[in-house]
Design a protein around this motif. Structure first.
Motif, PDB file in Angstrom:
ATOM      1  N   LYS A 161       0.646  -1.323   0.028  1.00 31.56           N
ATOM      2  CA  LYS A 161      -0.044   0.320   0.013  1.00 31.56           C
ATOM      3  C   LYS A 161       0.948   1.036  -0.229  1.00 31.56           C
ATOM      4  O   LYS A 161       2.013   1.268   0.984  1.00 31.56           O
ATOM      5  N   ILE A 162       0.651   1.757  -1.385  1.00 24.63           N
ATOM      6  CA  ILE A 162       1.545   3.741  -1.526  1.00 24.63           C
ATOM      7  C   ILE A 162       0.763   4.568  -1.223  1.00 24.63           C
ATOM      8  O   ILE A 162      -0.106   4.605  -1.663  1.00 24.63           O
TER       9      ILE A 162
ATOM     10  N   ALA B 108       6.792  -6.758 -12.224  1.00 19.56           N
ATOM     11  CA  ALA B 108       6.755  -7.471 -13.272  1.00 19.56           C
ATOM     12  C   ALA B 108       8.121  -6.781 -13.987  1.00 19.56           C
ATOM     13  O   ALA B 108       8.932  -6.122 -14.277  1.00 19.56           O
ATOM     14  N   GLY B 109       9.204  -8.459 -13.713  1.00 17.69           N
ATOM     15  CA  GLY B 109      10.393  -8.330 -13.771  1.00 17.69           C
ATOM     16  C   GLY B 109      11.710  -7.668 -13.263  1.00 17.69           C
ATOM     17  O   GLY B 109      11.377  -7.238 -11.817  1.00 17.69           O
ATOM     18  N   GLN B 110      12.266  -6.636 -13.648  1.00 18.00           N
ATOM     19  CA  GLN B 110      13.073  -6.033 -12.729  1.00 18.00           C
ATOM     20  C   GLN B 110      12.209  -4.371 -12.412  1.00 18.00           C
ATOM     21  O   GLN B 110      12.936  -3.553 -11.845  1.00 18.00           O
ATOM     22  N   THR B 111      10.864  -4.912 -12.468  1.00 14.74           N
ATOM     23  CA  THR B 111      10.456  -2.867 -11.965  1.00 14.74           C
ATOM     24  C   THR B 111       9.099  -3.607 -11.344  1.00 14.74           C
ATOM     25  O   THR B 111       8.524  -4.599 -11.474  1.00 14.74           O
ATOM     26  N   VAL B 112       8.218  -2.398 -11.018  1.00 12.93           N
ATOM     27  CA  VAL B 112       7.317  -2.458 -10.278  1.00 12.93           C
ATOM     28  C   VAL B 112       6.528  -1.606 -10.461  1.00 12.93           C
ATOM     29  O   VAL B 112       6.353  -0.267 -10.859  1.00 12.93           O
ATOM     30  N   LYS B 113       5.160  -2.297 -11.211  1.00 13.67           N
ATOM     31  CA  LYS B 113       4.124  -1.195 -11.476  1.00 13.67           C
ATOM     32  C   LYS B 113       2.980  -1.212 -10.500  1.00 13.67           C
ATOM     33  O   LYS B 113       2.202  -1.984  -9.581  1.00 13.67           O
ATOM     34  N   VAL B 114       3.061   0.599 -10.285  1.00 14.70           N
ATOM     35  CA  VAL B 114       1.781   0.693  -9.021  1.00 14.70           C
ATOM     36  C   VAL B 114       1.011   1.352  -9.648  1.00 14.70           C
ATOM     37  O   VAL B 114       1.458   2.431 -10.287  1.00 14.70           O
ATOM     38  N   PHE B 115      -0.496   0.954  -9.225  1.00 11.66           N
ATOM     39  CA  PHE B 115      -1.599   1.627  -9.981  1.00 11.66           C
ATOM     40  C   PHE B 115      -2.414   1.991  -8.896  1.00 11.66           C
ATOM     41  O   PHE B 115      -2.253   1.681  -7.492  1.00 11.66           O
ATOM     42  N   GLY B 116      -2.698   3.206  -9.514  1.00 18.83           N
ATOM     43  CA  GLY B 116      -3.288   4.606  -8.370  1.00 18.83           C
ATOM     44  C   GLY B 116      -3.884   5.192  -8.418  1.00 18.83           C
ATOM     45  O   GLY B 116      -4.235   5.814  -9.973  1.00 18.83           O
ATOM     46  N   ASP B 117      -5.315   5.712  -7.711  1.00 21.69           N
ATOM     47  CA  ASP B 117      -5.680   7.395  -7.908  1.00 21.69           C
ATOM     48  C   ASP B 117      -4.392   8.257  -7.449  1.00 21.69           C
ATOM     49  O   ASP B 117      -4.658   8.886  -6.731  1.00 21.69           O
ATOM     50  N   LEU B 118      -4.677   9.328  -8.271  1.00 26.25           N
ATOM     51  CA  LEU B 118      -3.594  10.267  -8.368  1.00 26.25           C
ATOM     52  C   LEU B 118      -5.192  11.092  -8.517  1.00 26.25           C
ATOM     53  O   LEU B 118      -6.257  12.081  -9.669  1.00 26.25           O
ATOM     54  N   THR B 119      -5.036  12.697  -7.638  1.00 32.26           N
ATOM     55  CA  THR B 119      -5.833  13.803  -7.600  1.00 32.26           C
ATOM     56  C   THR B 119      -4.883  15.131  -7.359  1.00 32.26           C
ATOM     57  O   THR B 119      -4.272  14.928  -6.485  1.00 32.26           O
ATOM     58  N   ILE B 120      -5.882  15.933  -8.066  1.00 28.70           N
ATOM     59  CA  ILE B 120      -5.083  17.402  -8.424  1.00 28.70           C
ATOM     60  C   ILE B 120      -6.641  17.800  -8.511  1.00 28.70           C
ATOM     61  O   ILE B 120      -7.056  17.696  -9.471  1.00 28.70           O
ATOM     62  N   MET B 121      -6.602  19.346  -7.511  1.00 25.75           N
ATOM     63  CA  MET B 121      -7.015  19.449  -7.931  1.00 25.75           C
ATOM     64  C   MET B 121      -9.049  18.670  -7.186  1.00 25.75           C
ATOM     65  O   MET B 121      -9.597  19.673  -8.703  1.00 25.75           O
TER      66      MET B 121
ATOM     67  N   TYR C  67      -6.758  24.032  -3.200  1.00 26.71           N
ATOM     68  CA  TYR C  67      -6.283  22.468  -3.627  1.00 26.71           C
ATOM     69  C   TYR C  67      -4.856  22.838  -2.940  1.00 26.71           C
ATOM     70  O   TYR C  67      -4.249  22.267  -3.676  1.00 26.71           O
ATOM     71  N   SER C  68      -5.280  22.223  -1.762  1.00 27.88           N
ATOM     72  CA  SER C  68      -3.079  22.659  -1.421  1.00 27.88           C
ATOM     73  C   SER C  68      -2.479  21.388  -1.230  1.00 27.88           C
ATOM     74  O   SER C  68      -1.730  21.623  -1.339  1.00 27.88           O
ATOM     75  N   LYS C  69      -3.161  20.300  -1.510  1.00 26.27           N
ATOM     76  CA  LYS C  69      -2.562  19.010  -1.619  1.00 26.27           C
ATOM     77  C   LYS C  69      -3.201  18.208  -3.332  1.00 26.27           C
ATOM     78  O   LYS C  69      -4.061  18.672  -4.130  1.00 26.27           O
ATOM     79  N   VAL C  70      -1.490  18.337  -3.824  1.00 21.85           N
ATOM     80  CA  VAL C  70      -1.827  16.293  -5.150  1.00 21.85           C
ATOM     81  C   VAL C  70      -1.723  15.027  -3.855  1.00 21.85           C
ATOM     82  O   VAL C  70      -0.674  15.419  -3.274  1.00 21.85           O
ATOM     83  N   THR C  71      -2.399  14.098  -4.115  1.00 24.82           N
ATOM     84  CA  THR C  71      -2.278  13.197  -3.403  1.00 24.82           C
ATOM     85  C   THR C  71      -2.408  11.150  -4.837  1.00 24.82           C
ATOM     86  O   THR C  71      -2.812  12.019  -5.673  1.00 24.82           O
ATOM     87  N   PHE C  72      -1.856  10.783  -4.003  1.00 25.52           N
ATOM     88  CA  PHE C  72      -1.785   9.565  -4.986  1.00 25.52           C
ATOM     89  C   PHE C  72      -1.782   7.943  -3.881  1.00 25.52           C
ATOM     90  O   PHE C  72      -1.465   7.865  -2.374  1.00 25.52           O
ATOM     91  N   GLU C  73      -2.688   7.450  -3.790  1.00 25.99           N
ATOM     92  CA  GLU C  73      -3.192   6.112  -2.677  1.00 25.99           C
ATOM     93  C   GLU C  73      -2.734   4.778  -4.106  1.00 25.99           C
ATOM     94  O   GLU C  73      -3.336   5.127  -4.785  1.00 25.99           O
ATOM     95  N   SER C  74      -2.528   4.114  -4.000  1.00 24.41           N
ATOM     96  CA  SER C  74      -2.283   3.020  -4.429  1.00 24.41           C
ATOM     97  C   SER C  74      -3.594   1.917  -4.672  1.00 24.41           C
ATOM     98  O   SER C  74      -3.785   1.947  -3.353  1.00 24.41           O
ATOM     99  N   THR C  75      -4.002   1.668  -5.764  1.00 25.10           N
ATOM    100  CA  THR C  75      -4.761   0.681  -5.757  1.00 25.10           C
ATOM    101  C   THR C  75      -4.524  -0.719  -6.201  1.00 25.10           C
ATOM    102  O   THR C  75      -5.240  -1.782  -5.493  1.00 25.10           O
ATOM    103  N   GLU C  76      -2.891  -1.383  -6.790  1.00 26.41           N
ATOM    104  CA  GLU C  76      -2.417  -2.018  -7.075  1.00 26.41           C
ATOM    105  C   GLU C  76      -0.787  -1.870  -7.252  1.00 26.41           C
ATOM    106  O   GLU C  76      -0.680  -1.281  -8.005  1.00 26.41           O
ATOM    107  N   VAL C  77      -0.364  -3.199  -6.744  1.00 23.41           N
ATOM    108  CA  VAL C  77       1.450  -2.864  -6.798  1.00 23.41           C
ATOM    109  C   VAL C  77       1.552  -4.119  -6.976  1.00 23.41           C
ATOM    110  O   VAL C  77       0.982  -5.513  -6.418  1.00 23.41           O
TER     111      VAL C  77
END
Length: 174
Positions: free
Chosen positions: A48-49, A93-106, A80-90
């Motif tokens: 969870k990120i 994938a090989g040498q990388t990690v795919k992080v899916f999530g919700d990015l909120t701006i304004m 809108y003082s903050k930009v936020t991100f919350e992962s939904t799935e991590v």
């Protein structure tokens, strides 16, 4: 799950846009927080990120531009003082990690994917294990209500709609 926190002194969240269709303008958020809850910080699957950046801390090294970015024409930082991100799935994938999530701006939220590159684990000079990651993604600023722009005489636009976001991150166990 263990909790890991960002070392903001040795991490950076930055962005890049194209200006006048020919040069790159970069900036950073100087005030940000990111935390990870994970069983294994090397693998990250199932983690969870959560992250947030303070819009008032935006810094492009040009005071007037930073003030414009904080204004109602761009981020409207007072409302809108903050930009936020919350992962939904991590997932690994090989040498990388795919992080899916919700990015909120304004108050606009879009599901995005961030590719994280695991830079390994080291022990710092004070005996603390630290974990490094680099990540990036692209977004369309218009998807988040960031639509201010000016037309150029050659038919182009002053500021690109595409924004590249980059992060160089270092974490330690809480």
């Amino acid at each position: 799950m263990d909790k890991y926190i960002i070392d903001t002194l040795n991490s950076q969240v930055s962005f890049e846009v194209t200006y006048m269709m020919m040069t790159k303008i970069t900036g950073t958020f100087n005030d940000f927080k990111i935390s990870i809850e994970a069983n294994d910080l090397i693998n990250l699957t199932g983690a969870k990120i959560y992250g947030e950046a303070d819009v008032m801390s935006i810094d492009t090294n040009v005071k007037e531009r930073d003030e414009h970015l904080r204004s109602e024409e761009f981020f409207n930082a007072e409302k809108y003082s903050k930009v936020t991100f919350e992962s939904t799935e991590v997932r690994k994938a090989g040498q990388t990690v795919k992080v899916f999530g919700d990015l909120t701006i304004m108050n606009h939220t879009e599901n995005i994917m961030i590719i994280l590159y695991n830079k390994g684990v080291r022990t710092n000079p004070w005996g603390t294990e630290v974990y490094g990651f680099e990540g990036e993604f692209e977004l369309k600023r218009s998807d988040y209500g960031l639509t201010w722009n000016k037309s150029l005489t050659n038919g182009g636009m002053l500021v690109s709609n595409k924004v590249k976001v980059m992060a160089s991150l270092q974490f330690s166990k809480l």
